[in-house]
Design an enzyme around this catalytic site. Structure first.
Site, PDB file in Angstrom:
ATOM      1  N   GLU A 120       0.830  -1.199   0.000  1.00  0.00           N
ATOM      2  CA  GLU A 120       0.000   0.000   0.000  1.00  0.00           C
ATOM      3  C   GLU A 120       0.869   1.256   0.000  1.00  0.00           C
ATOM      4  OE1 GLU A 120      -2.401  -0.107   3.486  1.00  0.00           O
ATOM      5  OE2 GLU A 120      -3.044  -2.174   3.138  1.00  0.00           O
ATOM      6  N   CYS A 133       3.090   8.394   1.860  1.00  0.00           N
ATOM      7  CA  CYS A 133       3.553   7.380   2.808  1.00  0.00           C
ATOM      8  C   CYS A 133       3.721   6.076   2.036  1.00  0.00           C
ATOM      9  CB  CYS A 133       2.547   7.210   3.936  1.00  0.00           C
ATOM     10  SG  CYS A 133       3.010   5.937   5.156  1.00  0.00           S
ATOM     11  N   CYS A 140       5.402  -7.647   7.545  1.00  0.00           N
ATOM     12  CA  CYS A 140       6.331  -7.141   8.549  1.00  0.00           C
ATOM     13  C   CYS A 140       6.585  -8.227   9.592  1.00  0.00           C
ATOM     14  CB  CYS A 140       5.762  -5.893   9.222  1.00  0.00           C
ATOM     15  SG  CYS A 140       6.880  -5.101  10.397  1.00  0.00           S
ATOM     16  N   CYS A 144       4.163  -5.861  16.045  1.00  0.00           N
ATOM     17  CA  CYS A 144       3.465  -4.889  16.894  1.00  0.00           C
ATOM     18  C   CYS A 144       1.990  -5.281  16.991  1.00  0.00           C
ATOM     19  CB  CYS A 144       3.613  -3.483  16.324  1.00  0.00           C
ATOM     20  SG  CYS A 144       5.333  -2.932  16.202  1.00  0.00           S
ATOM     21  N   CYS A 147      -0.976  -3.431  15.000  1.00  0.00           N
ATOM     22  CA  CYS A 147      -0.753  -3.065  13.603  1.00  0.00           C
ATOM     23  C   CYS A 147      -1.247  -4.141  12.638  1.00  0.00           C
ATOM     24  CB  CYS A 147       0.736  -2.811  13.382  1.00  0.00           C
ATOM     25  SG  CYS A 147       1.136  -2.276  11.703  1.00  0.00           S
ATOM     26  N   CYS A 363      -2.272   1.352   8.441  1.00  0.00           N
ATOM     27  CA  CYS A 363      -1.261   0.721   7.591  1.00  0.00           C
ATOM     28  C   CYS A 363      -1.513  -0.775   7.485  1.00  0.00           C
ATOM     29  CB  CYS A 363       0.142   0.960   8.173  1.00  0.00           C
ATOM     30  SG  CYS A 363       0.736   2.641   7.960  1.00  0.00           S
TER      31      CYS A 363
END
Length: 380
Positions: A120, A133, A140, A144, A147, A363
């Site tokens: 994205e 951004c 990832c 976290c 997220c 995100c």
């Protein structure tokens, strides 16, 4: 029989043409991405193909400032050399599979990469600037808990060209009279875990022969990898470093940001101090406020104690609610109270304005929804 033959011949011809088209498409997809080359590498390629190094500057100008979508549009380059470029490179490797526009004019693209994975990128408009951004990884590995980016794990790093292509796609979305002024590397992935691709991408963004965006208008976010922070500092550019802190102590941060178990806040503070001394740039600390988790007055006081003697800035971010994580955004009074506690404690602090709430703003959320759609199709 003759009638049968006449009916079949056009079908056979069409099938043959489709085979040729499909073959050409496969060949095109296997070509290198031209934006994976640095300026010097492209210049070397041009020299090796009986041209001058200046040709590389012409090509990059067409790509990064004149917003062309194919090599044929590079009119000051000979047709022979344009054909050579087409035979050897791709200009784009992604497909826009979803384009969302918010009521506040924030725009978000879901891009499909050449291997079928998705990333994205977002355009955020303000009165005097346009900020994009972008992502650095497919997924990832940082884990976290709040997220959406890491819910599917890490698939792979993006290449330099794939990082840059997100900006090129957004640059072709905005109006002809608009320009991208600021860049934040805060999308999907941990940017400092992909420094070999990120650093040359930043050089291209910063270079006058690339996007020409000043280093002070480029922000690199990290969950806090001390060795990588020092490595970025040693590049000695004035990029803004933003550390995703999210907690004032190790006990709480271990729960919110699991990678902290292997690092610890003190090592992160030492590395950010090094970054400040080396580059002269004040470090920003991102702090996502999670209702009932890290937003109490006690947390604010502890955070103020950690940062008040540092030349630092805190960016408070009310969480975007993501259904799969179970975390919620705090109330406005709670955000205001946290803000005032830090300000009274001598800390420079702002609250980030939320953008694009109506278009899967968090995100990784758009990518996550896409993957869920694919799973649903497979089940059906």
């Amino acid at each position: 029989m003759r009638l049968r033959t006449l009916l079949l011949e056009p079908e056979n011809m069409l099938s043959s043409e489709n085979d040729v088209t499909q073959s050409s498409s496969i060949e095109a997809c296997s070509l290198p991405l031209i934006t994976d080359l640095t300026r010097d590498q492209l210049a070397e390629w041009c020299i090796g193909h009986d041209s001058s190094s200046y040709r590389a500057d012409q090509i990059r100008r067409w790509i990064f400032t004149k917003r062309v979508n194919d090599f044929d549009a590079m009119h000051d380059i000979s047709k022979k050399f344009r054909d050579l470029l087409k035979e050897n490179f791709r200009l784009f490797s992604t497909t826009i599979v979803k384009h969302q526009t918010s009521k506040d004019r924030t725009e978000k693209l879901l891009l499909e990469l050449h291997d079928g994975h998705h990333v994205e990128c977002v355009l955020m408009r303000e009165p005097k600037r346009n900020t994009v951004c972008i992502s650095t990884q497919v997924g990832c590995a940082m884990g976290c808990v709040f997220c959406a980016s890491g819910l599917l794990g890490l698939t792979r790093n993006l290449t330099m060209g794939e990082i840059l292509e997100q900006i090129l796609r957004l640059d072709r979305v905005i109006g002809e009279d608009e320009r991208i002024s600021n860049i934040v590397i805060m999308g999907i992935g941990e940017p400092l875990a992909n420094l070999p691709a990120l650093i040359p991408a930043l050089d291209t963004l910063n270079h006058k022969g690339g996007m020409g965006i000043g280093a002070r208008k480029i922000t690199v976010s990290t969950v806090g990898l001390p060795a990588k922070i020092r490595e970025l500092a040693d590049v000695n550019k004035s990029y803004i470093l933003a550390v995703s802190l999210h907690a004032p102590n190790d006990t709480l941060r271990d729960q919110i940001v699991p990678i902290n178990n292997k690092v610890g806040i003190q090592k992160i503070m030492d590395a950010t101090d090094y970054y400040y001394v080396t580059t002269g740039r004040r470090v920003t600390f991102e702090y996502i406020l999670l209702a009932g988790v890290n937003d109490s007055p006690a947390h604010a006081h502890e955070l103020a104690g950690l940062l008040k003697h540092r030349n630092a800035h805190v960016n408070l971010i009310p969480a975007n609610g993501v259904e799969e994580t179970g975390y919620q955004s705090p109330t406005t009074p709670d955000v205001d109270r946290f803000f005032l506690t830090l300000a009274k404690g001598g800390v420079n602090v702002t609250v980030r304005k939320r953008k694009g709430d109506d278009i899967d703003a968090a995100c990784g959320q758009l990518r996550l929804n896409r993957e869920k759609e694919k799973d649903l199709i497979q089940v059906q």
